[in-house]
Structure formats: structure tokens, C-alpha cells
Design a protein around this motif. Structure first.
Motif, PDB file in Angstrom:
ATOM      1  N   THR A 132       0.817  -1.223   0.000  1.00 54.76           N
ATOM      2  CA  THR A 132       0.000   0.000   0.000  1.00 54.76           C
ATOM      3  C   THR A 132       0.847   1.267   0.000  1.00 54.76           C
ATOM      4  O   THR A 132       0.611   2.154  -0.836  1.00 54.76           O
ATOM      5  N   ILE A 160      -8.833  -1.908  -3.251  1.00 53.31           N
ATOM      6  CA  ILE A 160      -8.613  -0.977  -4.358  1.00 53.31           C
ATOM      7  C   ILE A 160      -9.808  -0.972  -5.312  1.00 53.31           C
ATOM      8  O   ILE A 160     -10.228   0.081  -5.812  1.00 53.31           O
ATOM      9  N   LEU A 172      -8.355   3.901   0.825  1.00 53.05           N
ATOM     10  CA  LEU A 172      -7.442   3.395  -0.208  1.00 53.05           C
ATOM     11  C   LEU A 172      -8.147   3.351  -1.557  1.00 53.05           C
ATOM     12  O   LEU A 172      -7.571   3.746  -2.579  1.00 53.05           O
ATOM     13  N   THR A 173      -9.392   2.870  -1.577  1.00 51.78           N
ATOM     14  CA  THR A 173     -10.170   2.827  -2.820  1.00 51.78           C
ATOM     15  C   THR A 173     -10.202   4.190  -3.482  1.00 51.78           C
ATOM     16  O   THR A 173      -9.932   4.338  -4.678  1.00 51.78           O
ATOM     17  N   VAL A 176      -6.718   5.704  -4.673  1.00 49.31           N
ATOM     18  CA  VAL A 176      -6.298   5.158  -5.970  1.00 49.31           C
ATOM     19  C   VAL A 176      -7.192   5.690  -7.080  1.00 49.31           C
ATOM     20  O   VAL A 176      -6.715   6.105  -8.150  1.00 49.31           O
ATOM     21  N   ALA A 182      -8.512   1.528 -12.182  1.00 58.55           N
ATOM     22  CA  ALA A 182      -8.051   0.217 -11.728  1.00 58.55           C
ATOM     23  C   ALA A 182      -8.911  -0.905 -12.283  1.00 58.55           C
ATOM     24  O   ALA A 182     -10.133  -0.783 -12.381  1.00 58.55           O
TER      25      ALA A 182
END
Length: 290
Positions: A132, A160, A172-173, A176, A182
């Protein structure tokens, strides 16, 4: 070395021949599945005029495949014994540079420039202990990264790729999603490695955005709100924002801002999309400015 390194027999042979002691603290799990290797390379879509940075090359299974496809590969290996092994086993490749270094401290702009490139792609079987922080440092910093194709632990891949209101959806999702598109390339069971890790893995491909897909008046405030929202997931967004450092607004004012953004004043942060967080952050910035 002409034989594929990504096989059980060759990996065992290299470990034995060089008297390697696998270092668990460095997340050393060596890929032995050629099919998975091909999926990683196909997703990365590397061409002969591109620079590739590989982080944590280990015994060189992925390195070997990338050398046949790219203009130049920079393999960054923190373990000095593995760095020396790479230089020996792949010595016939003129388009390889092995760096015995910590990827978290590298000056990526300078490294790319020193090799005559303005940008690069990251392709790696990442050591789990830095997954991460390393992904976020590549996306948040000044590294001239075009895409990131990485093998990571399955639970991080789930975070993610998570959707709003799901268990894995979080900071985090969104961190990113603000910087890259992604997609899941493949799920990889633990028996594809020597030694077997304690968790399953996944390959994820990130296409880096330039610029971000959403606009906000205050990027720092945007991620401050996101951090606050997921630090206290069970609380309403009104309470999360009220308790965070920054906007000195009453709960009533915050509720009105949420309503003005088309959101329920009792909503929790886990229900908001990136676009809704960006719109809310801009409205908060405007309210504080006034």
C-alpha cells in the motif's frame, strides 16, 4: 539464463545453488507459474521502446519476461544477495539495470532521466509488506509513471477495486481512484509461489490519470474529509466532518451543505462515490471561505 525461471524446478535449483535463505521480513515469495507471468506481461502491454521499473524482482522470473518485451528494465532489489544473483543469471541482457536499493527512497524522475526516458511503467510482484505505501507513493509523488501492473495480496486488491457501501470500500479505494483507473487482471492462488505465502494474491492494473477524473476546490480538504469519514465508519458524515480538524462549522451547517450537494444529512461516508466526495469538499471549502 535461457530456461524460464518461473518454474518449480528452476526456482528450487537457484535457491539451492546459491544457498539462499528466504527472508520472510522482505516478503520473498517467488512466482513459479508461467501462465500467471504471461497474464502480467499482457496486462502491462510493454513495448520495445519503453522503460519498465520492476520492484522486488526476486530471482528474476518476471524480469526475464520483461527483458524480452521492453526497451530497458530497471530491477530494484533491496536484498543485496538477490541483486547479485540477478546480475549473474541475467548477465547476457544489455537492457537490464539492477539497483540494490529501497524502492521507497528512490528518485524516480532522476532514474528515468539517467536512462534517457521521460516516463516508465511499473510491473512488479510487490513484496506484501510495502504494497500500500509503495503504490500510493508512486501515484501521489512526482514519479513519471504511466501505468502500474502489480501482483499484490488479494485483500488489498479487493480494497482498491471496491464499490461504495461495500465492506472493503475505503480511503485506499478513493485514493487510488483519484489518481488511476483500476482493473483486476487475475486472481492468483498461493500455490503459484515458493515458498507459499499465507494469503492469496491478485494482479491489478492501474492506468494513471493526467489530470484526476474529478475536480475539487481543495484537494487537501477532499482527502481530509475522506480520511475522517473512514476513520469512524459507523458515524454519520456530519459527525465525522464536525470532529475533524479544519472546517469550523456547526453540525447544522454541515447538514445543510450535505443537503445542498444532494445527499442525505444522515448519510455515512462509505456510501459516497469519489465524485460526491469531491463535490462535498468543494462545498465545504466554499462555506469556510465565506
Amino acid at each position: 539464463m535461457n530456461n524460464p525461471i518461473a518454474s518449480y524446478s528452476t526456482t528450487r535449483e537457484l535457491i539451492s545453488a546459491h544457498d539462499l535463505r528466504v527472508k520472510k521480513n522482505l516478503g520473498q515469495n517467488f512466482l513459479i507459474d508461467q501462465f500467471v507471468l504471461e497474464k502480467i506481461c499482457a496486462a502491462a502491454d510493454v513495448s520495445a521502446n519503453e522503460l519498465v521499473v520492476e520492484i522486488g524482482p526476486g530471482l528474476g522470473a518476471l524480469t526475464q519476461a520483461l527483458l524480452a518485451r521492453s526497451g530497458h528494465v530497471i530491477a530494484v532489489e533491496i536484498d543485496p544477495q538477490l541483486a547479485r544473483l540477478l546480475e549473474s543469471t541475467l548477465s547476457g541482457h544489455q537492457n537490464l539495470t539492477v539497483m540494490n536499493a529501497d524502492a521507497m527512497t528512490c528518485d524516480w524522475q532522476e532514474i528515468a532521466r539517467a536512462h534517457g526516458y521521460t516516463s516508465f511503467k511499473v510491473v512488479a510482484n510487490l513484496p506484501y509488506y510495502i504494497t500500500t505505501p509503495l503504490i500510493m507513493s508512486l501515484l501521489e509523488g512526482s514519479a513519471p509513471v504511466r501505468s502500474v501492473t502489480v501482483m499484490i495480496q488479494r485483500e488489498v486488491a479487493d480494497r482498491i477495486l471496491a464499490k461504495p457501501s461495500s465492506r472493503d470500500y475505503g480511503a485506499l479505494t478513493l485514493g487510488v481512484a483519484y489518481r488511476a483507473s483500476a482493473r483486476l487482471v487475475a486472481n492468483v492462488p498461493r500455490n503459484c509461489f515458493i515458498p507459499r505465502p499465507g494469503v492469496d494474491s491478485a494482479v491489478v492494473h492501474l492506468d494513471v490519470f493526467q489530470p484526476p477524473p474529478v475536480q475539487t476546490a481543495d484537494e487537501r480538504l477532499l482527502f481530509g474529509v475522506i480520511k475522517a469519514a473512514f476513520a469512524q465508519r459507523r458515524k454519520t458524515l456530519v459527525n465525522c466532518i464536525f470532529n475533524m480538524e479544519g472546517p469550523a462549522l456547526s453540525k447544522e451547517a454541515i447538514g445543510s451543505i450535505l443537503t445542498g450537494c444532494g445527499l442525505d444529512k444522515n448519510i455515512r461516508g462509505e456510501a459516497l462515490s469519489l465524485e460526491e466526495f469531491a463535490r462535498l469538499a468543494s462545498a465545504l471549502a466554499s462555506a469556510v471561505g465565506n
